[in-house]
Enzyme design. Sequence first.
Site, short mmCIF file in Angstrom:
data_model
loop_
_atom_site.label_atom_id
_atom_site.label_comp_id
_atom_site.label_asym_id
_atom_site.label_seq_id
_atom_site.Cartn_x
_atom_site.Cartn_y
_atom_site.Cartn_z
N LYS A 80 3.11 -1.07 5.14
CA LYS A 80 4.25 -0.59 4.11
C LYS A 80 3.38 0.09 3.46
O LYS A 80 2.39 -0.38 2.64
CB LYS A 80 4.88 -2.13 3.79
CG LYS A 80 6.02 -1.77 2.73
CD LYS A 80 6.65 -3.11 2.16
CE LYS A 80 7.90 -2.95 1.39
NZ LYS A 80 8.55 -4.31 1.16
N SER A 155 13.58 -4.23 1.41
CA SER A 155 12.83 -2.82 1.56
C SER A 155 12.12 -2.45 2.45
O SER A 155 11.79 -1.19 2.59
CB SER A 155 12.10 -2.68 0.10
OG SER A 155 10.92 -3.76 0.02
N SER A 179 12.43 -8.68 1.47
CA SER A 179 11.90 -7.66 2.02
C SER A 179 11.40 -7.67 3.29
O SER A 179 11.10 -6.63 3.88
CB SER A 179 11.43 -6.77 0.99
OG SER A 179 12.37 -6.31 -0.12
#
Length: 503
Positions: A80, A155, A179
């Site tokens: 990420k 997210s 997330s």
Amino acid sequence: MTELTRLDAAELGRRIASREVSSREVTAACFDRIEAVDGAVRAFLTTDRERALQAADAIDTRIAAGEKLGPLAGVPIAVKDLLCYQGLPTTASSRILEGWMPPYNSTVVERLLDAGLVILGKTNLDEFALGSSTETSAFGPTHNPWALDRIPGGSGGGSAAALASFEAPLAIGTDTGGSIRQPAAVTGTVGVKPTYGAVSRYGIIAVASSLDQAGPCARNVYDTALLHDVIVGRDPRDGTSVELSGTQAVGVADMARRADVKGLRIGVVKELGGEGYQPGVEQRFREAVQVLVQAGAEVVEVSCPHFVHSLATYYLIMPAEVSSNLSRYDGMRYGLRKGGPDATTEQVMRASRGAGFGAEAKRRIILGTYALSAGYYDAYYGSAQKMRTLIARDFAVAYEVCDVLVSPTTPTTAFKLGEKVDDPLAMYMSDLCTIPVNLAGIAAGSVPCGLSPDDGLPVGFQIIAPALQDARVYQVAAALEAALDTQRGHPLLDDAPALGEAR
Ligand code: GLN
């Protein structure tokens, strides 16, 4: 899609270790897959082909020389874009970090490299991890591989989509309010938020420091557990990181292999489900609970009465911490700088922050600044902190009568891109079931429990364990996975036509 990109991480690791296949071949296959489908999925913000192939070669050389490496050595992974990794930009999907290069590696990245994993690139996320759909990313949304007009969650939608589209067998996410788990749920993948403090936050861009936690993501439970064991552990560079001892120090992969829930007491949380939840989600969740009963678990219903306030509590504490953490982006120290040569400090700050932050980041900064301001502090932030304690107590009371708690991971399956962007409250509701866990600092994961009969999209099953009992999440997840064929109906498995070509 080649056979290689379909394989699990554990199997890839075995084949690489036995030299049936090289890490270079596996890594190259991932990049081919990314090239074929990422134009449509948009999971990656940056890829790192040259360095990844070199790293793969280095692993192959060490294996050829007879070195014994860990089970994931040579296996590719997506990270990420909230974690610092030298040599690639770290953007947090924000314009405000434009041009910034991290001067050091996050501890998680260091641990991946030490374990011989091969980093493919950085994945898309909501700006500063604020969102549930990746739509607040300054670089455009990621698409759900199951249905390209749907959100991949957020997210960490990029990491989840990279797994679901078979671009990578492993990924790293971060979870402040859901997330890791919500994207896992809506993409039919597995994701775990470890106990707060179990994984170092050093070198991960801070969002809400008392809630943030990085964690492992994969397509099955055992792979997720192997990755979990690579990234956990005390780090003196993170003051909140904890020392693992006893069974925790043994690692969770053993537990994931056992998959036995006989006699385990499982609590179904009354407040997480029912009215307002998609019927197909409820149905699959209830069926999964029955599967666990058949496997020998004892199921009880428990009540956590303060959970009805968790969204309100989170949206005071979380923005408060965001407003403080994002104050460091002032147009001078990092990335984007706006304002002419004669601009005053205040003018530079105003212009840079005005241009650099997107609407959701600004909304959270304003909410948080308000909650912390003199005169309102006690009424808002102070009350929220008290409620946070009561929510944590609800968990403690529930754990007096059960070993783990379960719920649907999300109230609905993947919604349409664009459906909730103009309605922040509706977007925030996506994390109804995941947020209490972050507030209490405990461990939880999402595992697929089939496709919803109303729309054919994946449903996630959440397993919540007490602090530092992360292994229990894997124990239950593995039992459920063993009983369900979770990949059934995956549109990308047949691969005809390849996803990228279908558009
Ligand atoms: N969707 C939640 C939020 O917008 C959680 C985000 C996260 O876990 N980073 O705050």
